[in-house]
Enzyme design. Sequence first.
Site, PDB file in Angstrom:
ATOM      1  N   TYR A 187       1.242   8.693  -4.538  1.00 27.85           N
ATOM      2  CA  TYR A 187       2.030   7.758  -3.622  1.00 27.85           C
ATOM      3  C   TYR A 187       2.617   6.629  -4.205  1.00 27.85           C
ATOM      4  O   TYR A 187       3.068   6.030  -3.548  1.00 27.85           O
ATOM      5  CB  TYR A 187       1.133   7.622  -2.508  1.00 27.85           C
ATOM      6  CG  TYR A 187      -0.189   7.011  -2.408  1.00 27.85           C
ATOM      7  CD1 TYR A 187      -0.396   5.669  -2.883  1.00 27.85           C
ATOM      8  CD2 TYR A 187      -1.205   7.720  -2.388  1.00 27.85           C
ATOM      9  CE1 TYR A 187      -1.736   5.011  -3.240  1.00 27.85           C
ATOM     10  CE2 TYR A 187      -2.544   7.416  -2.650  1.00 27.85           C
ATOM     11  CZ  TYR A 187      -2.837   6.026  -3.123  1.00 27.85           C
ATOM     12  OH  TYR A 187      -3.990   5.435  -3.224  1.00 27.85           O
ATOM     13  N   LYS A 188       2.380   6.416  -5.475  1.00 17.73           N
ATOM     14  CA  LYS A 188       2.818   5.275  -6.282  1.00 17.73           C
ATOM     15  C   LYS A 188       4.194   5.360  -6.934  1.00 17.73           C
ATOM     16  O   LYS A 188       5.158   5.799  -6.125  1.00 17.73           O
ATOM     17  CB  LYS A 188       1.664   4.583  -7.287  1.00 17.73           C
ATOM     18  CG  LYS A 188       0.411   4.262  -6.526  1.00 17.73           C
ATOM     19  CD  LYS A 188      -0.635   4.030  -7.415  1.00 17.73           C
ATOM     20  CE  LYS A 188      -1.737   3.285  -6.502  1.00 17.73           C
ATOM     21  NZ  LYS A 188      -2.989   3.182  -6.994  1.00 17.73           N
TER      22      LYS A 188
ATOM     23  N   ARG B  79       2.052  -9.349  -8.879  1.00 16.96           N
ATOM     24  CA  ARG B  79       2.342  -8.159  -9.371  1.00 16.96           C
ATOM     25  C   ARG B  79       3.960  -7.837  -9.000  1.00 16.96           C
ATOM     26  O   ARG B  79       4.076  -7.572  -7.850  1.00 16.96           O
ATOM     27  CB  ARG B  79       1.535  -6.917  -9.225  1.00 16.96           C
ATOM     28  CG  ARG B  79      -0.043  -7.020  -9.601  1.00 16.96           C
ATOM     29  CD  ARG B  79      -0.823  -5.705  -9.451  1.00 16.96           C
ATOM     30  NE  ARG B  79      -0.565  -5.201  -8.153  1.00 16.96           N
ATOM     31  CZ  ARG B  79      -1.015  -3.955  -7.958  1.00 16.96           C
ATOM     32  NH1 ARG B  79      -1.488  -3.130  -9.166  1.00 16.96           N
ATOM     33  NH2 ARG B  79      -1.003  -3.287  -6.902  1.00 16.96           N
TER      34      ARG B  79
ATOM     35  N   ASP C  99      -7.811   7.693 -15.676  1.00 14.53           N
ATOM     36  CA  ASP C  99      -7.203   7.273 -14.241  1.00 14.53           C
ATOM     37  C   ASP C  99      -5.854   6.892 -14.560  1.00 14.53           C
ATOM     38  O   ASP C  99      -5.502   5.798 -15.260  1.00 14.53           O
ATOM     39  CB  ASP C  99      -7.956   6.290 -13.663  1.00 14.53           C
ATOM     40  CG  ASP C  99      -7.364   6.635 -12.184  1.00 14.53           C
ATOM     41  OD1 ASP C  99      -6.010   6.611 -12.036  1.00 14.53           O
ATOM     42  OD2 ASP C  99      -8.179   6.315 -11.157  1.00 14.53           O
TER      43      ASP C  99
ATOM     44  N   PHE D 177     -10.161  -0.366 -10.934  1.00 20.89           N
ATOM     45  CA  PHE D 177      -9.853  -0.328  -9.987  1.00 20.89           C
ATOM     46  C   PHE D 177     -11.306  -0.226  -8.794  1.00 20.89           C
ATOM     47  O   PHE D 177     -12.020   0.684  -9.253  1.00 20.89           O
ATOM     48  CB  PHE D 177      -8.995   0.805  -9.467  1.00 20.89           C
ATOM     49  CG  PHE D 177      -8.496   0.647  -7.959  1.00 20.89           C
ATOM     50  CD1 PHE D 177      -7.159   0.216  -7.859  1.00 20.89           C
ATOM     51  CD2 PHE D 177      -8.774   1.207  -6.985  1.00 20.89           C
ATOM     52  CE1 PHE D 177      -6.564   0.113  -6.660  1.00 20.89           C
ATOM     53  CE2 PHE D 177      -8.046   1.300  -5.770  1.00 20.89           C
ATOM     54  CZ  PHE D 177      -7.010   0.685  -5.357  1.00 20.89           C
TER      55      PHE D 177
HETATM   56  C1  LIG Z   1      -4.299   3.395  -6.311  1.00 19.44           C
HETATM   57  C2  LIG Z   1      -5.603   3.750  -7.192  1.00 19.44           C
HETATM   58  C3  LIG Z   1      -6.648   4.439  -6.375  1.00 19.44           C
HETATM   59  C4  LIG Z   1      -6.377   4.753  -5.141  1.00 19.44           C
HETATM   60  O1  LIG Z   1      -7.234   5.849  -4.556  1.00 19.44           O
HETATM   61  P1  LIG Z   1      -7.066   6.671  -3.322  1.00 19.44           P
HETATM   62  O2  LIG Z   1      -8.352   7.546  -3.265  1.00 19.44           O
HETATM   63  O3  LIG Z   1      -6.139   7.172  -3.227  1.00 19.44           O
HETATM   64  O4  LIG Z   1      -7.570   5.669  -2.159  1.00 19.44           O
HETATM   65  C5  LIG Z   1      -7.634   4.706  -7.103  1.00 19.44           C
HETATM   66  N1  LIG Z   1      -7.731   4.122  -8.385  1.00 19.44           N
HETATM   67  C6  LIG Z   1      -6.707   3.578  -9.103  1.00 19.44           C
HETATM   68  C7  LIG Z   1      -6.867   3.213 -10.522  1.00 19.44           C
HETATM   69  C8  LIG Z   1      -5.524   3.376  -8.419  1.00 19.44           C
HETATM   70  O5  LIG Z   1      -4.663   2.659  -9.090  1.00 19.44           O
END
Ligand SMILES: *Cc1c(COP(=O)(O)O)cnc(C)c1O
Length: 430
Positions: A236-237, A390, A211, A131
Site C-alpha cells: 500500500y505504499k 518526511r 524489509d 519500524f
Molecule cells: C509500513 C511498514 C510496516 C507496516 O506493517 P503492516 O503489517 O502492514 O501494518 C512494517 N514494517 C515497515 C518497515 C514498514 O515500513
Amino acid sequence: MSETDLTSTGFVAALDRDDPLAPFRDRFFYPEGKIYLLGNSLGLMPKAARASIERVTGEWEQLAIDGWMHGNPPWFWLAERLGERMAPLMGAEAEEVIATGTTTVNLHALTAAFYEPKGRRTKILTDSLAFPSDAFALQGQVRLHGLDPAEHLVLIPNQLEILTDEAIAATLTGEVALVVLPAVVYRSGQRLDIQKWTRLAHNRGILVGVDCSHAAGIVPHRLHDWEVDFAVWCGYKYLNGGPGCSAFLFVHRRHFHRTAPLAGWFGSKKEKQFTMSLDLDKQETAGGWQISSPGIIGSVSLEASLATIQAAGGISPLREKSLRLTGYLIDLADRLLSANRYGISVVTPRQPERRGGHVALRCGADGLAIAQALKSRGVIVDFRAPDLIRLAPSPLYNTFSETRKAVLVLKEIIDSGAHEPFRSQRPLVT
Ligand SMILES: *Cc1c(COP(=O)(O)O)cnc(C)c1O
C-alpha cells in the site's frame, strides 16, 4: 546554478515539461487542491483499481463460490499471479514472490522459518531505527524460543538517524543467527547496500531477511542475485495497492524446501489443497509460506497498480525520476531552509545510491506543529517523532512544481509563525 534559477517557476516548469512520466498523474485519483507527498505511507488510488475491484465484487455477486475457479482470472491463483507481476520489480524469479498476508505477519512467518538459534549463535540482529512493528515481531520470535529479547535481539546503533557501515559490520558477529535489515530506513530514507551486507553476513554464517516496505516500487532490487534469504514488503505504499491490501513475501529458491512453522492450508500444493489431508504437502515455492485464504477484494487492486507501473516502463524510469525529485527537494531545502533561523536540516543521505524515495527534514522541537501547519495548507506530509518531517514525492503522480511549492510553503510557515498555534495539538495519526 544560482538560487533564483533553482527556485524559479521557469526552471521547475521546464523540469515538468521534460518529464516522460508526467502523463501518469492522470491515471490516479489526485486529491483536489492538495500537494500529496505521502506515497511512502499510503499511495494514491490508481483509477484502474476501481474496475478491478468492481470486477471481483461482480464475480462474487454472480458466481459466488465458483469465482475461485471461474473468476476471470480465477481467484484461486490470484496470489501467484500478483507475485509473478511483482517479481521483476524486486529482481526475483516469479516463484520466489507471493502476494499474501500483511508485512508484520509475513515477517513473523518467515522469521519463524529462518531463525534457528543454536550453540553460541542465538541472536537476531536488526537496527535501532527499525519500524516498531518489525521490532515487536522479532522480539516475539525471540521469546518463542524461550530467550530474552533484551539479550538476544541486538540493535545496530545509529548516529543521528544514520546506520554507518562501521556499525553494521561490527555487529554482524558470530553470535548472530539472523539479521533483518531495512532496504530503506523508514525514518531517514537512508538506503542500505543489501548486496554488500548479504555477502558479508553470509561469509560470517548469518542468514539475511530484508524489509523492503519503504523501497518496493521505488528502488530497484536484485533479491535473487544478491542471494537474500527472505524479504517482506507492503503493497500500500509506493505500490499503491490501497489501505491494508495484501503484502508480499520473497523466499530465495534455495530455501524452498524449508518448513513453514506458521503453516496454513494455502501453503499446500494447489492440486493437493482440497484433498483435505491432515499432512501438509507444502508448495516448493514462496507460496508455501501462505497461511490463509487471500483477501481477494483487498488484493485485486494490486493488479491495477502493478499494471500501471509496468506501463510506466517498470522500476528504472521510476527510480530515475524519484532521484531527480528527491535531489531537487534536498537542493531546495539546503538553499532555502538551512539558515539558523529555520533550524531545519536534511537528514537523508545526499549520495543518490544511498537514499530511497523520501526525504526527511530534521525540524527541531516545532516539527509536529510545522507538519500540521503544512497539512492545513494542503501540503500532505507526515511527522515521525521526535523531530522528522518526511516528504515522499511519487514519480508516478507528483511534479517538480509540487516539490518546489512544498518547500516554499514550509519556508513561508516559519517566516510567518503560522505553525505556532499548532504547538499544543497532538493528533492520533501523524
Ligand atoms: C509500513 C511498514 C510496516 C507496516 O506493517 P503492516 O503489517 O502492514 O501494518 C512494517 N514494517 C515497515 C518497515 C514498514 O515500513
